[in-house]
Design a protein around this motif. Structure first.
Motif, PDB file in Angstrom:
ATOM      1  N   VAL A  91       0.818  -1.213   0.000  1.00 55.18           N
ATOM      2  CA  VAL A  91       0.000   0.000   0.000  1.00 55.18           C
ATOM      3  C   VAL A  91       0.852   1.262   0.000  1.00 55.18           C
ATOM      4  CG1 VAL A  91      -0.216   0.028   2.533  1.00 55.18           C
ATOM      5  CG2 VAL A  91      -1.934   1.169   1.134  1.00 55.18           C
ATOM      6  N   ASP A  92       1.999   1.264   0.690  1.00 57.87           N
ATOM      7  CA  ASP A  92       2.812   2.473   0.734  1.00 57.87           C
ATOM      8  C   ASP A  92       3.394   2.790  -0.641  1.00 57.87           C
ATOM      9  OD1 ASP A  92       4.394   0.199   0.842  1.00 57.87           O
ATOM     10  OD2 ASP A  92       5.984   1.168   2.003  1.00 57.87           O
ATOM     11  N   ALA A  93       3.777   1.742  -1.380  1.00 59.87           N
ATOM     12  CA  ALA A  93       4.309   1.949  -2.724  1.00 59.87           C
ATOM     13  C   ALA A  93       3.211   2.448  -3.662  1.00 59.87           C
ATOM     14  CB  ALA A  93       4.909   0.656  -3.264  1.00 59.87           C
ATOM     15  N   ALA A  94       2.006   1.880  -3.547  1.00 60.08           N
ATOM     16  CA  ALA A  94       0.889   2.316  -4.376  1.00 60.08           C
ATOM     17  C   ALA A  94       0.537   3.778  -4.089  1.00 60.08           C
ATOM     18  CB  ALA A  94      -0.324   1.423  -4.132  1.00 60.08           C
ATOM     19  N   MET A  95       0.543   4.157  -2.821  1.00 59.44           N
ATOM     20  CA  MET A  95       0.218   5.544  -2.471  1.00 59.44           C
ATOM     21  C   MET A  95       1.271   6.509  -2.998  1.00 59.44           C
ATOM     22  SD  MET A  95      -1.573   5.506   1.315  1.00 59.44           S
ATOM     23  CE  MET A  95      -0.224   4.665   2.149  1.00 59.44           C
ATOM     24  N   ALA A  96       2.555   6.125  -2.911  1.00 62.84           N
ATOM     25  CA  ALA A  96       3.616   6.988  -3.420  1.00 62.84           C
ATOM     26  C   ALA A  96       3.483   7.188  -4.930  1.00 62.84           C
ATOM     27  CB  ALA A  96       4.983   6.388  -3.086  1.00 62.84           C
TER      28      ALA A  96
END
Length: 288
Positions: A91-96
């Motif tokens: 999720v953190d990579a998708a949000m970035a």
């Protein structure tokens, strides 16, 4: 001392800014509390930047900017969720990725569509230009969202801390999640006018994490965070008035100062109030 507080109130634009600032200062941390406890603080930053394409398109089509911003912000959350469901991407990579993509698209559209929106105002806000109508609108948004949070507090609490358990109990977790994302997006749009796209996240996250260091219960975090957010807005505006500083950044700095003081002096989690050396002395005193 009384003149210090009353002098700025002689100007209507200061009074309007204070009203909007207090409403945004109370509302943003209440909603931001859910992002903190879910460890999704970056999502607020993503949505705050993802509204840019919607603002540009809405201005080009000559429709209400809030409509375009809401659609664009919600779309960003759906894309993040879709990437998580369809791949192994965290999720953190998708949000970035969505953060940079939507913001880049927004800046590009603002340029190519030749909109009349001021990029600097969008990024940093212009709270001193708000009107009485803006105050009423921000107040109405704050009232509606706060009432909804109160009405569905138990469901939101269960979903926030145990989404799988909430689903097992038969709660409509998809609807709850949609409502929460909608509330976050609307709150960000309401706060944008006060401190801009970039700095609104400080008002949403800063007071909430300061409250997190002071209290333990979710509802206490909301109350304390709202109070701290209002204090940050007022103190930031007074600082900007007396020292001729930009209002949005002044509010963001006030938020950080409040957090820093809490981090240092929180009765239970403060760095200085709970220093290992101090705890050792207290333990030795009690044992003696």
């Amino acid at each position: 001392m009384l003149d210090f507080f009353l002098a700025p109130l002689s100007y209507e634009f200061i009074r309007n800014a204070l009203v909007v600032g207090v409403f945004a200062g109370v509302l943003c941390p209440v909603v931001g509390t859910y992002l903190i406890v879910q460890r999704m603080a970056l999502l607020g930053d993503v949505i705050a930047h993802a509204v840019m394409p919607g603002l540009a398109i809405a201005n080009f089509l000559n429709i209400n900017l809030a409509i375009g911003a809401f659609i664009s912000g919600m779309l960003s959350t759906f894309v993040i969720q879709w990437i998580r469901q369809q791949s192994r991407v965290k999720v953190d990579a998708a949000m970035a990725l969505i953060f940079s993509s939507f913001f880049g698209l927004g800046v590009m559209l603002l340029t190519t569509l030749r909109t009349q929106l001021d990029l600097e105002d969008l990024l940093f806000g212009n709270i001193l230009s708000v009107t009485v109508g803006d105050g009423w609108r921000t107040g109405a948004i704050a009232l509606v969202i706060l009432v909804l949070v109160k009405l569905f507090y138990k469901e939101l609490l269960f979903f926030t801390f145990d989404p799988l358990g909430a689903q097992a109990m038969g709660l409509p977790v998809q609807v709850i999640n949609l409502g929460l994302m909608s509330g976050i997006t609307i709150t960000l749009i309401a706060g944008m006018q006060a401190v801009g796209v970039i700095l609104v996240i400080a008002l949403m996250i800063g007071p909430a994490i300061a409250a997190y260091l002071l209290v333990k219960e979710l509802h206490q975090m909301m109350i304390v965070g709202g109070i701290l957010g209002a204090i940050a807005s007022v103190s930031g505006l007074y600082t900007s008035y007396y020292y001729d500083l930009p209002s949005g950044p002044a509010i963001a700095i006030a938020v950080f100062v409040i957090f820093l003081l809490t981090l240092l002096f929180s009765p239970t989690q403060g760095i200085l109030t709970n220093h290992p050396f101090k705890r050792g002395i207290e333990s030795h005193t009690k044992s003696g």
